[in-house]
Write a protein that holds these residues in place. Structure first.
Motif, PDB file in Angstrom:
ATOM      1  N   ASP A  27     -14.476   2.169   9.642  1.00 22.82           N
ATOM      2  CA  ASP A  27     -14.385   3.264  10.596  1.00 22.82           C
ATOM      3  C   ASP A  27     -13.012   3.902  10.602  1.00 22.82           C
ATOM      4  OD1 ASP A  27     -16.288   1.158  12.740  1.00 22.82           O
ATOM      5  OD2 ASP A  27     -16.985   2.824  11.491  1.00 22.82           O
ATOM      6  N   ARG A  28     -12.119   3.433   9.761  1.00 23.84           N
ATOM      7  CA  ARG A  28     -10.783   4.030   9.762  1.00 23.84           C
ATOM      8  C   ARG A  28     -10.290   4.266   8.339  1.00 23.84           C
ATOM      9  NH1 ARG A  28      -6.715  -0.472  11.659  1.00 23.84           N
ATOM     10  NH2 ARG A  28      -5.443   1.293  11.063  1.00 23.84           N
ATOM     11  N   PRO A  70       0.855  -1.203   0.000  1.00 24.66           N
ATOM     12  CA  PRO A  70       0.000   0.000   0.000  1.00 24.66           C
ATOM     13  C   PRO A  70       0.878   1.236   0.000  1.00 24.66           C
ATOM     14  CG  PRO A  70       0.069  -0.981   2.188  1.00 24.66           C
ATOM     15  CD  PRO A  70       0.796  -1.926   1.276  1.00 24.66           C
ATOM     16  N   PHE A  71       0.382   2.307  -0.579  1.00 22.20           N
ATOM     17  CA  PHE A  71       1.163   3.535  -0.617  1.00 22.20           C
ATOM     18  C   PHE A  71       1.198   4.135   0.784  1.00 22.20           C
ATOM     19  CE2 PHE A  71       1.716   3.077  -4.926  1.00 22.20           C
ATOM     20  CZ  PHE A  71       0.538   3.038  -5.646  1.00 22.20           C
ATOM     21  N   PRO A  72       2.405   4.301   1.342  1.00 23.72           N
ATOM     22  CA  PRO A  72       2.486   4.665   2.763  1.00 23.72           C
ATOM     23  C   PRO A  72       1.975   6.054   3.088  1.00 23.72           C
ATOM     24  CG  PRO A  72       4.678   4.551   1.781  1.00 23.72           C
ATOM     25  CD  PRO A  72       3.731   4.075   0.744  1.00 23.72           C
ATOM     26  N   THR A  73       2.018   6.964   2.122  1.00 25.53           N
ATOM     27  CA  THR A  73       1.582   8.310   2.449  1.00 25.53           C
ATOM     28  C   THR A  73       0.092   8.498   2.227  1.00 25.53           C
ATOM     29  OG1 THR A  73       2.225   8.946   0.219  1.00 25.53           O
ATOM     30  CG2 THR A  73       3.791   9.391   1.972  1.00 25.53           C
ATOM     31  N   MET A  74      -0.604   7.431   1.844  1.00 27.98           N
ATOM     32  CA  MET A  74      -2.037   7.568   1.592  1.00 27.98           C
ATOM     33  C   MET A  74      -2.849   6.820   2.640  1.00 27.98           C
ATOM     34  SD  MET A  74      -2.419   7.098  -2.479  1.00 27.98           S
ATOM     35  CE  MET A  74      -1.225   7.667  -3.641  1.00 27.98           C
ATOM     36  N   SER A  75      -4.064   7.295   2.857  1.00 27.59           N
ATOM     37  CA  SER A  75      -4.950   6.620   3.802  1.00 27.59           C
ATOM     38  C   SER A  75      -5.540   5.379   3.136  1.00 27.59           C
ATOM     39  CB  SER A  75      -6.081   7.558   4.211  1.00 27.59           C
ATOM     40  OG  SER A  75      -6.917   7.790   3.087  1.00 27.59           O
ATOM     41  N   VAL A  76      -6.315   4.628   3.926  1.00 30.86           N
ATOM     42  CA  VAL A  76      -6.968   3.429   3.391  1.00 30.86           C
ATOM     43  C   VAL A  76      -7.851   3.809   2.207  1.00 30.86           C
ATOM     44  CG1 VAL A  76      -8.650   1.635   3.906  1.00 30.86           C
ATOM     45  CG2 VAL A  76      -6.894   2.200   5.578  1.00 30.86           C
ATOM     46  N   TYR A  77      -8.640   4.859   2.417  1.00 34.74           N
ATOM     47  CA  TYR A  77      -9.546   5.313   1.353  1.00 34.74           C
ATOM     48  C   TYR A  77      -8.757   5.696   0.112  1.00 34.74           C
ATOM     49  CZ  TYR A  77     -13.202   8.074  -0.932  1.00 34.74           C
ATOM     50  OH  TYR A  77     -14.109   8.569  -1.830  1.00 34.74           O
ATOM     51  N   GLU A  78      -7.712   6.486   0.318  1.00 30.23           N
ATOM     52  CA  GLU A  78      -6.941   6.966  -0.837  1.00 30.23           C
ATOM     53  C   GLU A  78      -6.255   5.825  -1.552  1.00 30.23           C
ATOM     54  OE1 GLU A  78      -4.518   9.671   1.256  1.00 30.23           O
ATOM     55  OE2 GLU A  78      -5.816  11.399   0.923  1.00 30.23           O
ATOM     56  N   ASN A  79      -5.804   4.829  -0.784  1.00 30.40           N
ATOM     57  CA  ASN A  79      -5.185   3.667  -1.418  1.00 30.40           C
ATOM     58  C   ASN A  79      -6.177   2.952  -2.314  1.00 30.40           C
ATOM     59  OD1 ASN A  79      -2.378   2.531  -1.002  1.00 30.40           O
ATOM     60  ND2 ASN A  79      -2.825   3.366   1.014  1.00 30.40           N
ATOM     61  N   ASP A  88     -16.894   7.375  -3.458  1.00 30.26           N
ATOM     62  CA  ASP A  88     -17.198   6.656  -2.218  1.00 30.26           C
ATOM     63  C   ASP A  88     -17.810   5.311  -2.516  1.00 30.26           C
ATOM     64  OD1 ASP A  88     -18.270   9.521  -0.205  1.00 30.26           O
ATOM     65  OD2 ASP A  88     -16.302   8.714  -0.724  1.00 30.26           O
ATOM     66  N   GLU A  89     -18.725   5.312  -3.490  1.00 26.12           N
ATOM     67  CA  GLU A  89     -19.431   4.074  -3.798  1.00 26.12           C
ATOM     68  C   GLU A  89     -18.482   3.022  -4.349  1.00 26.12           C
ATOM     69  OE1 GLU A  89     -22.002   4.023  -7.165  1.00 26.12           O
ATOM     70  OE2 GLU A  89     -21.729   1.866  -6.843  1.00 26.12           O
ATOM     71  N   ILE A  90     -17.586   3.470  -5.240  1.00 29.84           N
ATOM     72  CA  ILE A  90     -16.651   2.504  -5.825  1.00 29.84           C
ATOM     73  C   ILE A  90     -15.683   1.999  -4.763  1.00 29.84           C
ATOM     74  CG2 ILE A  90     -14.816   2.201  -7.507  1.00 29.84           C
ATOM     75  CD1 ILE A  90     -16.163   4.167  -9.284  1.00 29.84           C
ATOM     76  N   VAL A  91     -15.212   2.908  -3.889  1.00 29.83           N
ATOM     77  CA  VAL A  91     -14.290   2.485  -2.835  1.00 29.83           C
ATOM     78  C   VAL A  91     -14.966   1.456  -1.936  1.00 29.83           C
ATOM     79  CG1 VAL A  91     -13.152   3.266  -0.733  1.00 29.83           C
ATOM     80  CG2 VAL A  91     -12.837   4.535  -2.843  1.00 29.83           C
ATOM     81  N   GLU A  92     -16.212   1.733  -1.578  1.00 27.57           N
ATOM     82  CA  GLU A  92     -16.892   0.786  -0.695  1.00 27.57           C
ATOM     83  C   GLU A  92     -17.083  -0.555  -1.393  1.00 27.57           C
ATOM     84  OE1 GLU A  92     -20.435   2.198   1.193  1.00 27.57           O
ATOM     85  OE2 GLU A  92     -21.140   0.161   1.593  1.00 27.57           O
TER      86      GLU A  92
END
Lengths: 367, 318, 298
Positions: C180-181, C135-144, C162-166
């Motif tokens: 939640d994170r 995973p890209f270390p400078t990105m959040s879970v969502y951004e990854n 959001d929909e695609i990420v979920e």
């Protein structure tokens, strides 16, 4: 990636080639525009602009370069965007901008070397190297006193810095523990950032406290240069000592060798080539320093080889004063200044090359 | 660690004989020498501060009438500090984007075979003595820029940086700043390049496997990875620019004004240039005042460099 | 350190497809400029594939197909070239120094190495999950999870994203654990979670094929089983090829197994046998296959 022991961060030219590897992806291929598109557009623009400028009589290389970049980059971007889509176009634009930036960065180097060589060779004659400025008004004269002065001052500085620096590196790498070590590491790094003129002021102040104000001696300059050299010697030596493989030390200990003998008989000889290289690089770094010497060694026209008596001229200050106070025949003085500059650059280059050569040729055990 | 050796056996006798005497003495001497060297170096650094302070005190206690230009010490140093910060900031603003681009070029774009040579060429910029830069700036770059200065003053004169009137010799803050930028570029670039080429391959491949172009990969992985290196490199470059003397001294036509005008004949005087110009001929309290200004410069560069090193140290811990 | 890849024999020239919006899986993607890779393409056909690192030939004359909606496992002892083959399927092999490709790799009848195909496009259609989670270390879970989206699909609204990420995180069986994170760093997850995040990242761009290079070798047994369950579910929507040196995993998780082998070290790897997994493991035709799967070597 091979370690680079000669820290690039201090502005010291590198000895060990560092790994230059990132994933070098072919970036501008894979689009409908032919491979040669960036070259033809840029080349064509440059040619057109050159002609235009020449025609209007205001030709200058700088202007041509700037206009070529300003014009061909947007052209390529727009063309690519139409033919290949926005992502490809951005990729091309980024790549070309980076290449242009590299050109901008290298251009001053080329210009500078060209000018120094062109202007410096006017006085690159034997008189320059064998005569001093004593009694010289106007043309003629030389920089012998300055060259000798540079050698003496830098030599004394080396004599001061090398033992202290290498012992400091030995402390850091072989003996140091705890707070003293951490403090030393941190402050050595900080010391690499001392402005050279501050080092000169310090040396002057220290000697002035004991010998009175207005004092100017060669050795004060050497002390100032030492303040600049010691951090470099320590950093490079420490990196070199780190590279000496630990199993060599352990083999010595296993034979019952005491630590101090291990260091002096095993570690130091193994690291010798690297240590010499580091010292030479630190010399190359300080030999061109003007500011600290300006405030410590004074300016004088005749030869003086005694560092503890009287003012001593040196190449860097000589170049400065010839420019600053050219006297009646300005061009002659400027010529001497440029010749001194050329000599300085030549010395620095030669020292760096020799240092690299030594490292490559003799530094086999530590690579 | 003292173990009792049994001296009744032969082995015991050898061990007992060896563990005292010359061996331990040699170790002690050498290790003390090393420690003394370490302490000496720290003392040297402290000494720099101490001697500068000692020699500055007469200027601090002197009245304005005795000081150069008849100003109080603070009024004397403040415009000089302004000049230093202005020149160094200008140099850093110009140098950092260029340095990052050069670092990217060498680490990711140039063909591998010549990348090392190119790195060496860029590092050559750092090896050139500052006086040579000064001569080059005043004889070559300055005159070459006169046209640009005129253009800026004529067309962008409404911006406070380009008010003008443009200098006819090119000896302006703009040119000095550009020369400084060239001088600090190799430092910033080397720090950035070192880290860019250490970007983990698995991150770069991860980006490419998602279908990124090369520039997108660089933006997603290389630049974020090298962020603190870019910051620390910038600070190192800034520190170097703050302390740089000769190039600025020679190029800049100084008059001690406090102004943001980059293209005119009258320019602020940086601290280091002021010292270089006045020290050789000064005496008495004037010398102390100069040393006091040098102390201020030392303090400024010390702070900047310490911040840079802290940033580096933090990054190394990650 | 990684070095440059010399270009394979394909160079640019001629029209090609653009990276554009992703329509429904089974419709054709026609674009203004001619050659395109059809959407809904799922089948890989390798024809006489030879792969080189400079002068060294890593694999020789590989011919096989990788069918859609199936898991194809590549097995064999170390150094036999299975990862090399896998990386040639999304044109990552050519990133290595001096790498060369001879032969054809057809993605539903389009040769991905042909001159007018953009490697970037190929990599978007053929996703990859690597051995060590990255995973890209400078990105959040969502951004990854959204990393691929921001490249390939500009102009998505926040709610579309959001929909695609979920959807991707659910598809990777990770949603409940991270919902939640989402704004915490991606590198803060456990190894198994990180790998599932990488899978979510890969499927968010809706590729046609998923390549997995020993995806579980850095994970503990519990996480491994979770990934294998996920793979079994994903094969319903993707073509999956997985390299593994764990034979039990190949037996558990794959439908088709290809066995690659070296005759002796220094020689290029060859495809010895390919067939339904059950056959390969119980009634292999080649002696070498039988020796390998019964543990007599490798």
């Amino acid at each position: 990636m091979p370690q680079d022991p000669i820290g690039a961060g201090s502005g010291v030219p590198e000895v060990v080639p560092e790994g230059a590897g990132g994933l070098a992806v072919a970036g501008t291929g894979g689009g409908p525009l032919p491979e040669w598109t960036p070259y033809t557009v840029t080349g064509g623009a440059a040619a057109l602009i050159a002609l235009l400028l020449a025609a209007t009589g205001s030709f200058s290389i700088v202007l041509m370069f700037v206009l070529t970049v300003v014009i061909s980059l947007p052209v390529i971007y727009v063309w690519s965007r139409i033919a290949e889509g926005p992502r490809r176009a951005l990729d091309r634009l980024a790549t070309l901008s980076i290449v242009a930036a590299f050109g901008i960065a290298v251009a001053p180097l080329i210009s500078l070397l060209y000018e120094v060589i062109k202007r410096g060779t006017a006085r690159f004659d034997s008189a320059f190297f064998t005569e001093s400025a004593r009694g010289v008004v106007g043309a003629g004269g030389g920089a012998e006193h300055a060259i000798v002065g540079t050698l003496v001052i830098t030599g004394v500085a080396t004599l001061i810095s090398v033992p202290i620096g290498i012992m400091g590196a030995i402390y850091l790498n072989e003996y140091g523990t705890g707070r003293l070590r951490r403090a030393l590491t941190f402050f050595v790094d900080v010391m690499t950032g001392i402005p050279s003129i501050v080092a000169g002021l310090f040396a002057y102040a220290a000697f002035a406290v004991f010998l009175g104000p207005g004092i100017r001696l060669g050795i004060i300059g050497s002390v100032a240069l030492s303040v600049l050299m010691i951090p470099i010697v320590i950093r490079t030596s420490e990196e070199i000592l780190k590279i000496v493989p630990n199993h060599l030390r352990e083999a010595a200990y296993a034979l019952g060798t005491p630590k101090w003998k291990t260091v002096t008989r095993i570690v130091l000889p193994t690291a010798l080539a690297g240590l010499v290289t580091g010292v030479m690089l630190s010399i190359a770094r300080v030999i061109g320093e003007t500011a600290p010497l300006l405030v410590t060694t004074g300016v004088v026209d005749s030869l003086n080889t005694d560092p503890v008596s009287g003012r001593m001229q040196n190449l860097a200050v000589y170049a400065y004063t010839e420019y600053k106070n050219p006297g009646v025949m300005k061009q002659a003085a400027y010529d001497r200044a440029w010749a001194a500059a050329l000599t300085l650059i030549a010395i620095v280059m030669i020292l760096s090359l020799i240092a690299r050569f030594i490292y490559r040729r003799f530094g086999t055990e530590i690579r | 660690m003292e173990a009792h050796t049994d001296t009744t056996t032969q082995a015991g006798q050898i061990l007992a004989g060896a563990s005292g005497g010359s061996r331990r003495l040699g170790d002690r001497i050498f290790s003390n020498a090393a420690t003394i060297a370490a302490v000496t170096i720290l003392a040297l650094l402290a000494g720099v501060a101490i001697f500068l302070i000692v020699k500055s005190i007469p200027a601090v206690t002197a009245s304005a009438a005795d000081l150069p230009e008849g100003k109080t010490l603070v009024d004397y140093i403040a415009p000089l500090a302004f000049g230093t910060v202005l020149a160094a900031t200008l140099a850093t603003i110009v140098a950092v984007p260029l340095a990052v681009a050069v670092a990217l070029f060498i680490s990711h774009i140039a063909p591998r075979r010549i990348a090392l040579t190119l790195a060496y060429i860029v590092d050559l910029l750092a090896a050139i003595p500052s006086i040579v830069y000064g001569l080059w700036g005043i004889f070559v770059l300055g005159p070459a820029f006169v046209g640009v200065l005129n253009w800026l003053a004529d067309n962008l004169g409404f911006i406070p940086f380009f008010t003008g009137p443009a200098s006819v010799t090119g000896r302006t803050m703009l040119v000095a700043g550009l020369v400084l930028a060239v001088m600090i570029l190799p430092i910033v670039s080397a720090v950035a390049r070192e880290v860019f080429s250490q970007t983990p391959r698995r991150l770069e491949e991860g980006a490419l496997a998602l279908g990124a172009t090369r520039w997108e990969m660089i933006r997603m992985t290389v630049l974020p990875f090298g962020r603190s290196a870019m910051i620390s490199g910038t600070m190192l470059g800034l520190g170097r620019a703050l302390g740089e003397t000769m190039a600025v001294t020679i190029i800049l036509s100084v008059s001690g004004v406090v102004s943001f005008d980059l293209v005119s004949q009258s320019n602020p005087t940086p601290i280091a240039a002021n010292i270089a110009l006045n020290f050789p001929e000064s005496s008495g309290v004037a010398v102390n005042a100069l040393i006091a200004s040098g102390l201020v410069l030392f303090a400024i560069t010390l702070v900047v460099n310490m911040i840079a090193r802290v940033v580096i140290a933090r990054q190394n811990l990650q | 350190m990684p070095e440059t890849g010399t270009e394979p024999r394909t160079t640019s020239g001629g029209p090609r497809s653009q990276a554009t919006r992703l329509p429904d899986v089974n419709t054709q993607q026609k674009d203004k400029r001619g050659t395109h890779i059809e959407r809904g393409a799922k089948r890989f056909e390798l024809k006489d594939l030879n792969l080189f690192y400079g002068d060294f030939q890593a694999v020789q004359n590989i011919s096989m197909t990788i069918e859609p909606n199936q898991v194809t496992a590549l097995i064999g002892s170390s150094g036999c070239g299975k990862t090399t083959v896998l990386r040639s399927l999304n044109r990552m092999h050519e990133l290595n120094p001096g790498a060369r490709v001879e032969g054809h790799v057809l993605l539903d009848d389009t040769d991905i190495y042909s001159r007018d195909i953009d490697p970037v496009e190929v990599r978007r259609l053929v996703g990859m999950v690597f051995q060590a989670p990255n995973p890209f270390p400078t990105m959040s879970v969502y951004e990854n999870a959204a990393a691929g989206l921001s490249l390939n699909r500009k102009g998505l609204t926040k709610s579309e994203k959001d929909e695609i990420v979920e959807r991707s995180l659910r598809g990777a069986h990770l949603w409940d654990e991270v919902k939640d994170r989402l704004d915490k760093p991606g590198s803060g997850l456990s190894g198994g979670q990180q790998q599932r995040l990488c899978i979510a990242r890969a499927i968010a761009v809706e590729p046609e094929v998923l390549l997995m290079d020993e995806p579980c070798s850095a994970l503990d047994p519990v996480a491994t089983l979770a990934i294998e369950d996920l793979i079994a579910e994903l094969k319903g929507r993707y073509t999956i090829a997985i390299v593994t040196h764990n034979m039990q995993q190949a037996a558990r998780a794959s439908d088709v197994t290809a066995f690659l082998n070296l005759e002796e070290s220094g020689k290029p790897g060859r495809l010895v046998e390919i067939g339904p997994t059950e056959t390969i493991f119980t009634r292999p035709s080649e002696k070498a296959t039988e020796d390998y799967v019964s543990g007599r070597f490798g």
